[in-house]
Write a protein that holds these residues in place. Structure first.
Motif, mmCIF file in Angstrom:
data_model
loop_
_atom_site.group_PDB
_atom_site.id
_atom_site.type_symbol
_atom_site.label_atom_id
_atom_site.label_comp_id
_atom_site.label_asym_id
_atom_site.label_seq_id
_atom_site.Cartn_x
_atom_site.Cartn_y
_atom_site.Cartn_z
ATOM 1 N N MET A 1 0.844 -1.213 0.000
ATOM 2 C CA MET A 1 0.000 0.000 0.000
ATOM 3 C C MET A 1 0.871 1.252 0.000
ATOM 4 S SD MET A 1 -3.012 1.297 0.046
ATOM 5 C CE MET A 1 -4.194 2.431 0.717
ATOM 6 N N SER A 2 1.896 1.248 0.836
ATOM 7 C CA SER A 2 2.782 2.407 0.899
ATOM 8 C C SER A 2 3.457 2.640 -0.450
ATOM 9 C CB SER A 2 3.845 2.192 1.977
ATOM 10 O OG SER A 2 3.254 2.064 3.239
ATOM 11 N N ILE A 3 3.843 1.543 -1.110
ATOM 12 C CA ILE A 3 4.477 1.664 -2.426
ATOM 13 C C ILE A 3 3.504 2.252 -3.435
ATOM 14 C CG2 ILE A 3 5.501 0.361 -4.335
ATOM 15 C CD1 ILE A 3 6.531 -1.631 -2.300
ATOM 16 N N VAL A 4 2.253 1.748 -3.411
ATOM 17 C CA VAL A 4 1.234 2.222 -4.358
ATOM 18 C C VAL A 4 0.947 3.698 -4.146
ATOM 19 C CG1 VAL A 4 -1.186 2.009 -5.022
ATOM 20 C CG2 VAL A 4 0.174 -0.042 -4.670
ATOM 21 N N LEU A 5 0.715 4.077 -2.875
ATOM 22 C CA LEU A 5 0.415 5.481 -2.581
ATOM 23 C C LEU A 5 1.572 6.393 -2.957
ATOM 24 C CD1 LEU A 5 -1.400 5.269 0.883
ATOM 25 C CD2 LEU A 5 -2.409 5.698 -1.351
ATOM 26 N N ARG A 121 -3.392 -10.000 14.566
ATOM 27 C CA ARG A 121 -3.641 -10.561 13.233
ATOM 28 C C ARG A 121 -4.965 -10.047 12.665
ATOM 29 N NH1 ARG A 121 -6.478 -14.942 11.465
ATOM 30 N NH2 ARG A 121 -5.834 -15.838 9.445
ATOM 31 N N LYS A 122 -6.003 -9.981 13.513
ATOM 32 C CA LYS A 122 -7.304 -9.499 13.044
ATOM 33 C C LYS A 122 -7.236 -8.031 12.647
ATOM 34 C CE LYS A 122 -9.968 -12.828 15.770
ATOM 35 N NZ LYS A 122 -10.949 -13.017 16.875
ATOM 36 N N LEU A 128 -5.264 -4.684 5.804
ATOM 37 C CA LEU A 128 -5.040 -5.309 4.498
ATOM 38 C C LEU A 128 -6.267 -5.154 3.614
ATOM 39 C CD1 LEU A 128 -3.056 -7.002 2.803
ATOM 40 C CD2 LEU A 128 -4.145 -9.050 3.760
ATOM 41 N N ILE A 129 -7.453 -5.301 4.203
ATOM 42 C CA ILE A 129 -8.696 -5.152 3.427
ATOM 43 C C ILE A 129 -8.789 -3.751 2.838
ATOM 44 C CG2 ILE A 129 -11.214 -4.974 3.646
ATOM 45 C CD1 ILE A 129 -11.065 -7.299 5.656
ATOM 46 N N SER A 130 -8.562 -2.723 3.671
ATOM 47 C CA SER A 130 -8.670 -1.345 3.177
ATOM 48 C C SER A 130 -7.658 -1.079 2.075
ATOM 49 C CB SER A 130 -8.483 -0.350 4.327
ATOM 50 O OG SER A 130 -7.153 -0.363 4.808
ATOM 51 N N ARG A 131 -6.470 -1.663 2.204
ATOM 52 C CA ARG A 131 -5.421 -1.424 1.218
ATOM 53 C C ARG A 131 -5.718 -2.124 -0.107
ATOM 54 N NH1 ARG A 131 -0.437 -2.008 5.599
ATOM 55 N NH2 ARG A 131 -0.794 0.015 6.579
ATOM 56 N N MET A 160 -11.907 2.561 3.649
ATOM 57 C CA MET A 160 -11.879 2.550 5.114
ATOM 58 C C MET A 160 -13.225 2.114 5.686
ATOM 59 S SD MET A 160 -10.271 2.801 7.896
ATOM 60 C CE MET A 160 -8.685 3.478 7.430
ATOM 61 N N VAL A 161 -14.327 2.453 5.016
ATOM 62 C CA VAL A 161 -15.657 1.999 5.461
ATOM 63 C C VAL A 161 -15.705 0.471 5.510
ATOM 64 C CG1 VAL A 161 -18.095 1.852 4.821
ATOM 65 C CG2 VAL A 161 -16.912 4.045 4.680
ATOM 66 N N ILE A 162 -15.158 -0.170 4.480
ATOM 67 C CA ILE A 162 -15.152 -1.634 4.421
ATOM 68 C C ILE A 162 -14.290 -2.210 5.543
ATOM 69 C CG2 ILE A 162 -14.540 -3.625 2.978
ATOM 70 C CD1 ILE A 162 -15.143 -1.830 0.541
ATOM 71 N N ALA A 163 -13.147 -1.561 5.825
ATOM 72 C CA ALA A 163 -12.275 -2.011 6.916
ATOM 73 C C ALA A 163 -12.975 -1.898 8.265
ATOM 74 C CB ALA A 163 -10.980 -1.209 6.918
#
Length: 445
Positions: A1-5, A121-122, A128-131, A160-163
């Motif tokens: 995610m950091s790489i993509v952003l 982990r959760k 991970l989901i938000s990313r 972020m809503v989904i996360a």
């Protein structure tokens, strides 16, 4: 995610649009503190507790009450900016930042509950989901040639809503619990805010050490310079992300150890970081060449990156060790003191560099000095607790950083790379025995 952003979003957006995107990220980071320390208080109070042993009714009641006053703050903030702010792009950023805060603060609260109860982990899955979702939206934007920052701001919020939905599912036992009476809820919330407020102020101060420079750059030179500086900082943060994730896992684990084991882990981990972290600076030269090909319009940002990368040597230790240990030892007041003093130093240095001397590069070097000052101050504080004397590695870190910055002014980058590489290689050969020793001791714990 950091790489993509850090790499894909600036490729899709023009420099001005990317600067507004960075302004959105900048505002959301600071708006997160509108919880007044409640989220941090929950994390500190329940760190190391099993989920089934939590006072679920109290935590849910605090969550609902906190969300109520956060909503009031957001409505007041939006109303004030609608009335007084004339720049439509900035107004959009403020409004969407405020909406995003209402989403992210819920994720932060529930995420702190999961982390405090060793369900890291959760919480990691929610991130991970938000990313993944946001990366999907970026791919859609790439295919449809979306070059407006507004699209990415809205998709970032939806991700972020989904996360948050996932965190609510994992905390469903908490959220379906009956609430406490209002007076008891007020009392518990005040206690959590009291516990977390010092850490919150400390975190705000920590962010402001770099944040004040961005405020001042935006004020003095405008949104484009703000965007260029923000891009350089985002690349620097990429190197620190992994270290920050480790520190999040360390806190609840270290809370269960005695002082003798804490001291041994601290000393060995500090030595390991002092040997390993200077290697990050070697990566600047190949990264510069690669990013110059990928993002030629951000040539200035890549130059700024060289001046900011030494932050990793000092901020890496600060994030992983000193922050974590001061929280484990419940010395939030000392941590707050360190960060507040560092902000005052940052304001003084940046004001002189930006408004008086009007020198951008001097402002960048000032940030290195302030971050190094904070790290050394924090290190001496923790060393004093464990009765550890300062060692020569501190001088080595300062030397590596100084030499690296001097080499940035050399006309031949290849020569600069080779000089720094050889210096680090010699240091590694001299220190490899010490590194092997501390790694062996950590494995035996």
């Amino acid at each position: 995610m950091s790489i993509v952003l850090s790499l894909l979003v600036p490729k899709l957006l023009g420099l001005k649009s990317f600067s507004y995107w960075q302004l959105f990220i900048f505002y959301t980071n600071y708006l997160m503190f509108l919880h007044l320390g409640l989220n941090d208080g929950i994390y500190l109070k329940y760190g190391g507790t099993r989920f089934n042993d939590l006072d679920l009714a109290s935590i849910k009641s605090q969550f609902i009450l906190g969300y109520g006053y956060e909503l009031i703050f957001v409505l007041l903030l939006i109303s004030g900016n609608v009335i007084f702010l004339k720049d439509n792009n900035r107004l959009f950023v403020v409004v969407l930042s405020s909406v995003y805060f209402l989403i992210a603060t819920a994720e932060d609260f529930l995420g702190n509950v999961l982390q405090a109860t060793l369900n890291t982990r959760k919480f990691s899955i929610s991130l991970l989901i938000s990313r993944i979702v946001f990366i999907g939206f970026i791919i859609v934007g790439f295919v449809t040639r979306q070059n407006k920052f507004e699209y990415y701001v809205m998709m970032y919020s939806i991700a972020m809503v989904i996360a948050v939905g996932y965190c609510m599912f994992e905390c469903r036992q908490l959220l379906t619990t009956k609430m406490l009476p209002f007076k008891r809820t007020i009392r518990d919330t005040k206690d959590s805010i009291f516990v977390g407020s010092k850490l919150m102020v400390s975190n705000i101060a920590s962010m402001l050490i770099l944040g004040v420079s961005r405020f001042m750059v935006d004020k003095n030179w405008g949104i484009i310079y703000f965007g260029e500086l923000s891009f350089a900082i985002s690349i620097t943060n990429f190197f620190l992300v992994f270290i920050k994730q480790i520190s999040m896992v360390l806190f609840p684990t270290l809370r269960t150890l005695n002082k003798k084991d804490l001291r041994k882990i601290y000393h060995n981990a500090k030595t390991s970081l002092e040997i390993i972290l200077p290697s990050i600076l070697i990566m600047y030269f190949p990264i510069y060449k690669l990013l110059e090909l990928w993002l030629p319009q951000y040539h200035k940002s890549l130059l700024y990156l060289g001046f900011l990368l030494p932050l990793c040597l000092f901020d890496g230790k600060m994030q992983m060790l000193f922050n974590t240990y001061l929280k484990v030892l419940r010395m939030e007041r000392q941590l707050m003191k360190i960060n507040v003093i560092s902000v005052i130093v940052s304001i003084a240095f940046c004001s002189a560099s930006i408004f008086i001397l009007n020198n951008f590069y001097l402002a960048l070097i000032s940030l290195d000095v302030v971050i190094a000052f904070r790290s050394i101050y924090a290190e001496l504080s923790v060393n004093r607790i464990f009765e550890i004397k300062p060692d020569s590695f501190l001088f080595v870190e300062l030397s590596f950083s100084s030499v690296f910055i001097i080499l940035l002014f050399a006309p031949n980058q290849l020569l600069s790379f080779l000089i720094y590489f050889v210096l680090y290689l010699v240091f590694l050969i001299v220190s490899h025995g010490k590194l092997i020793q501390v790694v062996t001791e950590l494995r035996l714990l």
